[in-house]
Design a protein around this motif. Structure first.
Motif, short mmCIF file in Angstrom:
data_model
loop_
_atom_site.label_atom_id
_atom_site.label_comp_id
_atom_site.label_asym_id
_atom_site.label_seq_id
_atom_site.Cartn_x
_atom_site.Cartn_y
_atom_site.Cartn_z
N ALA A 1 3.15 4.38 -3.41
CA ALA A 1 4.01 3.42 -2.71
C ALA A 1 5.48 3.82 -2.81
N LYS A 2 5.86 4.35 -3.96
CA LYS A 2 7.25 4.78 -4.16
C LYS A 2 7.61 5.88 -3.17
N LEU B 1 -1.27 1.40 3.11
CA LEU B 1 0.13 1.51 3.53
C LEU B 1 0.24 1.70 5.04
N LEU C 1 -1.15 -3.95 -1.84
CA LEU C 1 -1.19 -2.86 -2.80
C LEU C 1 -1.66 -3.36 -4.17
N CYS D 1 -0.67 -1.64 6.80
CA CYS D 1 0.40 -2.62 6.65
C CYS D 1 1.58 -2.27 7.55
N THR E 1 -4.94 3.85 -1.19
CA THR E 1 -3.56 3.38 -1.09
C THR E 1 -2.85 3.86 0.18
N PRO F 1 3.38 -5.09 2.38
CA PRO F 1 2.55 -4.17 1.59
C PRO F 1 2.31 -4.60 0.15
N LEU F 2 3.26 -5.31 -0.47
CA LEU F 2 3.15 -5.59 -1.91
C LEU F 2 1.86 -6.29 -2.31
N GLU G 1 6.70 6.05 -0.24
CA GLU G 1 6.95 5.38 1.05
C GLU G 1 8.11 4.39 0.94
N ILE H 1 8.50 1.99 -1.18
CA ILE H 1 8.07 0.63 -1.51
C ILE H 1 7.97 0.56 -3.03
N VAL I 1 -1.18 3.85 -7.63
CA VAL I 1 -0.77 3.01 -6.50
C VAL I 1 0.75 2.91 -6.43
#
Length: 402
Positions: free
Chosen positions: A367-368, A123, A137, A126, A119, A133-134, A370, A372, A363
């Motif tokens: 992402a959170k 990131l 991911l 991307c 992950t 990214p969505l 960052e 996202i 994941v």
């Protein structure tokens, strides 16, 4: 029966919610408390509780974590990601590469660990290439679930099934691999279609940040993994074979043991141990037989019904608890096909919702960090059609095999 039923129900409630709504109790804590309560209530003696624990499953799971941890410390995942991601020139190609890479690695290593390491790489790519990214991911999470279904060591629930079913590695692989390979392409198609507007255009550049790589540690780890998988193919004892590979990697002067142990998910091992005791208490008191007798309207002898029940229960209680419960509902004439169905459906069930598997949550949490956000609907609008299509496809393939 009533006491063990309450203990099981409360434990599974915490597993479904993720934590206690009143106390600060997580899944591992719930497993410990439930196991202790099972013994304290007299459902099992301490010796009986110890016998209820499937030590082979714990040894196999721990050993595969040791091997994956060494690959991580050597920089294998980052290097593989750098190499493969450079091959993509467009956003769609990047998604395809990510899906195939996540699926392949998850078939050989535990999918949770693959998501943990892959992950951040995705990131970074991307961010540097301008790709959204969505969808990428989601490709990591969903493909890791699908790919892990290909082998008996791809995820925790498959490792459990390998231990309790006695299936050979090769016989499972021959049945499950075709399902996983086809499903990986379906995963790409579904995500690419739903996020088609996000995936238009070429990448600005595919370079990633440099990472530390230790060729000796990676080479030794790959050798150990190859020998372990060869042992599986030769139908050698999986727990013993994996433990030998792990022990070989621990004989080293280059890697600190503490760094290896930091990558071992001891919480997961505790959860397994506690659930073995709780489910053992349910079985010992006769509650499971009573439940089976009270549900004659559910035809678990029908492969389609069994598969649907597996998907539903896996999303309510999580994969591992669902497998521990559903093993009692297996038809008496259950063959390798049924065990394969339990492994496949409990795994692809993880793609239905974002809380369907630990890999998804890993994941989402990374992402959170960052900034996202992967919301429930963001995941579900791709996860629902993917789970339906892959479930139907898996059922057709398993019917042909059976």
């Amino acid at each position: 029966m009533i006491t063990t039923g309450i203990i099981l129900g409360l434990t599974l409630f915490v597993f479904a919610v993720g934590k206690s709504p009143v106390f600060r109790i997580d899944r591992a804590g719930a497993a410990i408390i439930g196991a202790t309560a099972t013994i304290a209530a007299g459902a099992l003696s301490f010796d009986q509780a110890a016998q209820a624990i499937d030590h082979r499953t714990l040894v196999l799971l721990f050993s595969m974590m040791i091997i994956s941890a060494n690959l991580k410390l050597g920089g294998f995942f980052e290097k593989t990601g750098d190499f493969l991601l450079r091959a993509a020139s467009s956003r769609r190609q990047l998604l395809m590469v990510i899906v195939m890479m996540s699926g392949l690695l998850s078939a050989l290593c535990i999918n949770d660990i693959v998501c943990l390491l892959l992950t951040p790489i995705v990131l970074t790519v991307c961010r540097r290439s301008g790709a959204p990214p969505l969808p990428h991911l989601l490709g990591v999470a969903m493909a890791s679930n699908i790919g892990s279904a290909a082998t008996l060591v791809g995820n925790p629930q498959n490792i459990l099934i390998a231990s309790i079913s006695g299936m050979s590695f090769i016989s499972y692989f021959l049945m499950a691999a075709p399902v996983a390979v086809v499903s990986l392409f379906v995963t790409y198609i579904v995500i690419a279609f739903i996020f088609r507007k996000h995936l238009e255009g070429r990448l600005e550049h595919g370079e990633t940040e440099s990472t530390e790589y230790n060729s000796y540690v990676v080479g030794k780890s790959l050798l150990a993994l190859t020998l372990v998988l060869t042992g599986f193919l030769l139908s050698l004892d999986m727990a013993v074979t994996a433990s030998i590979g792990a022990a070989y990697l621990l004989i080293t002067r280059r890697v600190s043991p503490n760094r290896v142990y930091e990558s071992v998910d001891f919480n997961l091992l505790v959860i397994f141990t506690g659930l073995f005791v709780i489910v053992g208490g349910v079985e010992h008191t006769g509650l499971m037989k009573w439940l089976i007798g009270k549900s004659p309207f559910i035809d678990f002898g029908n492969l389609a019904v069994f598969g649907a029940a597996t998907v539903v229960l896996s999303n309510i209680f999580s994969n591992v608890p669902a497998v521990m419960l559903l093993k009692y509902f297996m038809p008496q004439q259950s063959s390798d096909v049924w065990w394969t169905a339990l492994a496949i459906f409990s795994t692809i069930a993880g793609n239905l919702t974002i809380t369907g598997s630990i890999a998804n949550l890993i994941v989402a949490e990374i992402a959170k960090g960052e900034r996202i956000r992967i919301g429930f609907w963001d995941y579900f609008k791709a996860g629902f059609p993917l789970t339906v299509v892959v479930s139907a496809l898996s059922m057709l393939i398993l019917w042909q095999i059976s």
